[in-house]
Write a protein that holds these residues in place. Structure first.
Motif, PDB file in Angstrom:
ATOM      1  N   THR A   5       0.810  -1.222   0.000  1.00 46.87           N
ATOM      2  CA  THR A   5       0.000   0.000   0.000  1.00 46.87           C
ATOM      3  C   THR A   5       0.842   1.270   0.000  1.00 46.87           C
ATOM      4  O   THR A   5       0.317   2.356  -0.249  1.00 46.87           O
ATOM      5  N   GLU A   6       2.144   1.153   0.292  1.00 49.41           N
ATOM      6  CA  GLU A   6       3.033   2.306   0.292  1.00 49.41           C
ATOM      7  C   GLU A   6       4.018   2.296  -0.875  1.00 49.41           C
ATOM      8  O   GLU A   6       4.823   3.219  -1.018  1.00 49.41           O
ATOM      9  N   GLN A   7       3.943   1.276  -1.714  1.00 52.80           N
ATOM     10  CA  GLN A   7       4.849   1.209  -2.855  1.00 52.80           C
ATOM     11  C   GLN A   7       4.561   2.333  -3.844  1.00 52.80           C
ATOM     12  O   GLN A   7       3.425   2.789  -3.976  1.00 52.80           O
ATOM     13  N   SER A   8       5.589   2.744  -4.555  1.00 54.09           N
ATOM     14  CA  SER A   8       5.458   3.846  -5.501  1.00 54.09           C
ATOM     15  C   SER A   8       4.515   3.477  -6.643  1.00 54.09           C
ATOM     16  O   SER A   8       4.504   2.335  -7.132  1.00 54.09           O
ATOM     17  N   SER A   9       3.727   4.437  -7.059  1.00 52.67           N
ATOM     18  CA  SER A   9       2.801   4.257  -8.175  1.00 52.67           C
ATOM     19  C   SER A   9       3.534   3.771  -9.422  1.00 52.67           C
ATOM     20  O   SER A   9       4.716   4.058  -9.633  1.00 52.67           O
ATOM     21  N   LEU A  10       2.824   3.046 -10.252  1.00 49.29           N
ATOM     22  CA  LEU A  10       3.378   2.606 -11.533  1.00 49.29           C
ATOM     23  C   LEU A  10       3.453   3.756 -12.529  1.00 49.29           C
ATOM     24  O   LEU A  10       3.983   3.596 -13.626  1.00 49.29           O
ATOM     25  N   TYR A  11       2.920   4.896 -12.140  1.00 49.96           N
ATOM     26  CA  TYR A  11       2.886   6.081 -13.007  1.00 49.96           C
ATOM     27  C   TYR A  11       3.639   7.212 -12.312  1.00 49.96           C
ATOM     28  O   TYR A  11       3.701   7.276 -11.093  1.00 49.96           O
ATOM     29  N   ASP A  12       4.191   8.112 -13.101  1.00 49.27           N
ATOM     30  CA  ASP A  12       4.922   9.233 -12.522  1.00 49.27           C
ATOM     31  C   ASP A  12       4.599  10.501 -13.304  1.00 49.27           C
ATOM     32  O   ASP A  12       3.974  10.449 -14.367  1.00 49.27           O
ATOM     33  N   ASN A  13       5.034  11.610 -12.755  1.00 50.23           N
ATOM     34  CA  ASN A  13       4.776  12.922 -13.382  1.00 50.23           C
ATOM     35  C   ASN A  13       3.287  13.113 -13.651  1.00 50.23           C
ATOM     36  O   ASN A  13       2.879  13.550 -14.731  1.00 50.23           O
ATOM     37  N   THR A 161      -7.526  -6.539   4.756  1.00 57.47           N
ATOM     38  CA  THR A 161      -6.324  -5.733   4.575  1.00 57.47           C
ATOM     39  C   THR A 161      -5.826  -5.830   3.141  1.00 57.47           C
ATOM     40  O   THR A 161      -6.145  -6.790   2.426  1.00 57.47           O
ATOM     41  N   ASN A 162      -5.059  -4.841   2.739  1.00 53.71           N
ATOM     42  CA  ASN A 162      -4.488  -4.831   1.387  1.00 53.71           C
ATOM     43  C   ASN A 162      -2.998  -5.117   1.388  1.00 53.71           C
ATOM     44  O   ASN A 162      -2.331  -4.951   0.366  1.00 53.71           O
ATOM     45  N   ASN A 163      -2.509  -5.540   2.532  1.00 60.64           N
ATOM     46  CA  ASN A 163      -1.113  -5.955   2.656  1.00 60.64           C
ATOM     47  C   ASN A 163      -1.058  -7.400   3.133  1.00 60.64           C
ATOM     48  O   ASN A 163      -1.149  -7.666   4.338  1.00 60.64           O
ATOM     49  N   PRO A 164      -0.927  -8.367   2.221  1.00 59.79           N
ATOM     50  CA  PRO A 164      -0.827  -9.768   2.622  1.00 59.79           C
ATOM     51  C   PRO A 164       0.323  -9.974   3.610  1.00 59.79           C
ATOM     52  O   PRO A 164       1.402  -9.406   3.463  1.00 59.79           O
ATOM     53  N   GLY A 165       0.052 -10.772   4.637  1.00 61.18           N
ATOM     54  CA  GLY A 165       1.063 -11.043   5.637  1.00 61.18           C
ATOM     55  C   GLY A 165       1.234  -9.950   6.669  1.00 61.18           C
ATOM     56  O   GLY A 165       2.123 -10.031   7.525  1.00 61.18           O
ATOM     57  N   SER A 166       0.383  -8.951   6.647  1.00 62.89           N
ATOM     58  CA  SER A 166       0.455  -7.837   7.599  1.00 62.89           C
ATOM     59  C   SER A 166       0.031  -8.305   8.986  1.00 62.89           C
ATOM     60  O   SER A 166      -0.569  -9.379   9.140  1.00 62.89           O
ATOM     61  N   PRO A 167       0.318  -7.520  10.032  1.00 64.07           N
ATOM     62  CA  PRO A 167      -0.089  -7.908  11.393  1.00 64.07           C
ATOM     63  C   PRO A 167      -1.579  -8.219  11.525  1.00 64.07           C
ATOM     64  O   PRO A 167      -1.952  -9.129  12.269  1.00 64.07           O
ATOM     65  N   LEU A 168      -2.439  -7.495  10.821  1.00 64.52           N
ATOM     66  CA  LEU A 168      -3.870  -7.774  10.897  1.00 64.52           C
ATOM     67  C   LEU A 168      -4.184  -9.145  10.306  1.00 64.52           C
ATOM     68  O   LEU A 168      -4.986  -9.902  10.860  1.00 64.52           O
ATOM     69  N   ALA A 169      -3.545  -9.479   9.188  1.00 67.08           N
ATOM     70  CA  ALA A 169      -3.761 -10.785   8.570  1.00 67.08           C
ATOM     71  C   ALA A 169      -3.303 -11.904   9.488  1.00 67.08           C
ATOM     72  O   ALA A 169      -3.909 -12.980   9.543  1.00 67.08           O
ATOM     73  N   VAL A 170      -2.247 -11.666  10.241  1.00 65.70           N
ATOM     74  CA  VAL A 170      -1.724 -12.668  11.165  1.00 65.70           C
ATOM     75  C   VAL A 170      -2.614 -12.791  12.400  1.00 65.70           C
ATOM     76  O   VAL A 170      -2.887 -13.895  12.885  1.00 65.70           O
ATOM     77  N   THR A 186       0.599   7.455  -5.037  1.00 61.92           N
ATOM     78  CA  THR A 186       1.317   6.635  -4.066  1.00 61.92           C
ATOM     79  C   THR A 186       0.770   6.802  -2.643  1.00 61.92           C
ATOM     80  O   THR A 186       0.700   7.913  -2.116  1.00 61.92           O
ATOM     81  N   GLY A 187       0.356   5.666  -2.042  1.00 65.52           N
ATOM     82  CA  GLY A 187      -0.103   5.657  -0.659  1.00 65.52           C
ATOM     83  C   GLY A 187      -1.534   6.105  -0.441  1.00 65.52           C
ATOM     84  O   GLY A 187      -2.014   6.088   0.695  1.00 65.52           O
ATOM     85  N   SER A 188      -2.254   6.484  -1.503  1.00 65.66           N
ATOM     86  CA  SER A 188      -3.630   6.977  -1.343  1.00 65.66           C
ATOM     87  C   SER A 188      -4.594   5.796  -1.320  1.00 65.66           C
ATOM     88  O   SER A 188      -5.232   5.457  -2.321  1.00 65.66           O
ATOM     89  N   THR A 189      -4.706   5.180  -0.163  1.00 63.60           N
ATOM     90  CA  THR A 189      -5.478   3.938  -0.054  1.00 63.60           C
ATOM     91  C   THR A 189      -6.988   4.132  -0.093  1.00 63.60           C
ATOM     92  O   THR A 189      -7.734   3.154  -0.020  1.00 63.60           O
ATOM     93  N   LYS A 192      -7.767   2.347  -4.850  1.00 63.22           N
ATOM     94  CA  LYS A 192      -7.990   0.924  -5.122  1.00 63.22           C
ATOM     95  C   LYS A 192      -8.230   0.117  -3.860  1.00 63.22           C
ATOM     96  O   LYS A 192      -9.106  -0.767  -3.826  1.00 63.22           O
ATOM     97  N   SER A 193      -7.483   0.394  -2.810  1.00 56.30           N
ATOM     98  CA  SER A 193      -7.678  -0.346  -1.560  1.00 56.30           C
ATOM     99  C   SER A 193      -9.089  -0.127  -1.028  1.00 56.30           C
ATOM    100  O   SER A 193      -9.782  -1.078  -0.648  1.00 56.30           O
ATOM    101  N   GLY A 194      -9.522   1.135  -0.996  1.00 57.98           N
ATOM    102  CA  GLY A 194     -10.863   1.442  -0.523  1.00 57.98           C
ATOM    103  C   GLY A 194     -11.940   0.806  -1.390  1.00 57.98           C
ATOM    104  O   GLY A 194     -12.949   0.297  -0.883  1.00 57.98           O
ATOM    105  N   THR A 195     -11.728   0.822  -2.698  1.00 59.50           N
ATOM    106  CA  THR A 195     -12.692   0.198  -3.607  1.00 59.50           C
ATOM    107  C   THR A 195     -12.796  -1.292  -3.334  1.00 59.50           C
ATOM    108  O   THR A 195     -13.891  -1.863  -3.302  1.00 59.50           O
TER     109      THR A 195
END
Length: 272
Positions: A5-13, A161-170, A186-189, A192-195
């Motif tokens: 969820t914090e990884q850089s967007s596939l798009y820039d500029n 959660t949108n992060n597999p293996g995260s503390p919530l998933a555990v 980037t990071g605007s959950t 897609k995460s909210g959707t």
């Protein structure tokens, strides 16, 4: 390792893109969401089955979340009474910071690990109930604390959660890990995460209502008739189900106050 969820967007500029380019790229990312949700259907199905058993025994569903995740839980919960005629206290959404946080963010409310359990205790939560924690990051203290405490008290827990293996998933007994990839911004959950969360919440509550008998055929026969649009829909449901004219359907609906009751009496009177 950076959270998905914090990884850089596939798009820039992004600021150099035209409006159409921005929207096209957003839409291309959104197309990935339903496919990601498809992969978690087995886990959602387990949750619905467990919820159904507990609901039929008088249990309740609690959503807990912060920010966008908390608001989505509240939205889903708030739509159950008008859509399915359920009491307002059977599906309950709780947000870090209280109801005031629905419209305006409450600073640092999500960082309190104790508050979610305190909020749940106000509803006399018990082992018939189910707690579903919602957190895109899977690390929100408010959600983690609530899920952990609920589990320690013998209450079934799930985590979206949108992060597999995260503390919530555990921590959650039923982890629902939706990998939608990095956000367009980037990071605007809230994107897609909210959707993806909204889609899963739709699935949970709708399937639950169907399983406990709040839908007949494909109709919301228990909906609250609190505006003209819904009254007209109710009349149409009765006409389609019983083959009577609109005047008859309207009269029965007015007399019995619900589509379900009106159809049941019509069936009895007609020997169907």
């Amino acid at each position: 390792m950076t959270k998905i969820t914090e990884q850089s967007s596939l798009y820039d500029n992004l600021e150099d893109m035209s409006s159409k380019e921005i929207l096209t790229h957003m839409n291309n990312e959104d197309k990935k969401v339903a496919l990601a949700v498809e992969k978690v259907i087995p886990q959602v199905s387990i949750l619905v089955d467990e919820l159904t058993k507990r609901f039929l025994d008088g249990g309740r569903l609690f959503y807990i979340g912060a920010g966008t995740s908390g608001r989505l839980g509240i939205l889903d919960a708030s739509e159950i009474p008008p859509t399915y005629g359920m009491p307002f206290d059977r599906v309950i959404g709780l947000i870090a910071g209280g109801d005031g946080a629905i419209r305006k963010a409450v600073e640092f409310a999500e960082d309190d690990t104790e508050q979610a359990w305190e909020d749940l205790l106000e509803y006399d939560i018990n082992t018939k109930d189910v707690v579903v924690g919602i957190a895109a990051s899977g690390t929100t203290p408010y959600v983690l604390g609530g899920v952990k405490a609920a589990k320690e008290h013998g209450i079934l827990t799930a985590g979206i959660t949108n992060n597999p293996g995260s503390p919530l998933a555990v921590e959650a007994e039923i982890p629902i890990e939706i990998n939608v990839g990095p956000e367009f911004v980037t990071g605007s959950t809230r994107m897609k995460s909210g959707t993806s969360q909204k889609l899963v919440l739709n699935m949970i509550s709708t399937a639950l209502m169907i399983r406990i008998g709040r839908v007949e055929g494909n109709k919301m026969v228990n909906m609250q008739l609190n505006n003209n649009k819904l009254v007209d829909r109710g009349i149409r449901f009765i006409v389609e189900d019983q083959g009577v004219d609109e005047e008859t359907a309207s009269a029965y609906l007015k007399k019995f106050g619900s589509v379900k009751k009106a159809i049941a009496v019509l069936r009895e009177n007609r020997g169907v």
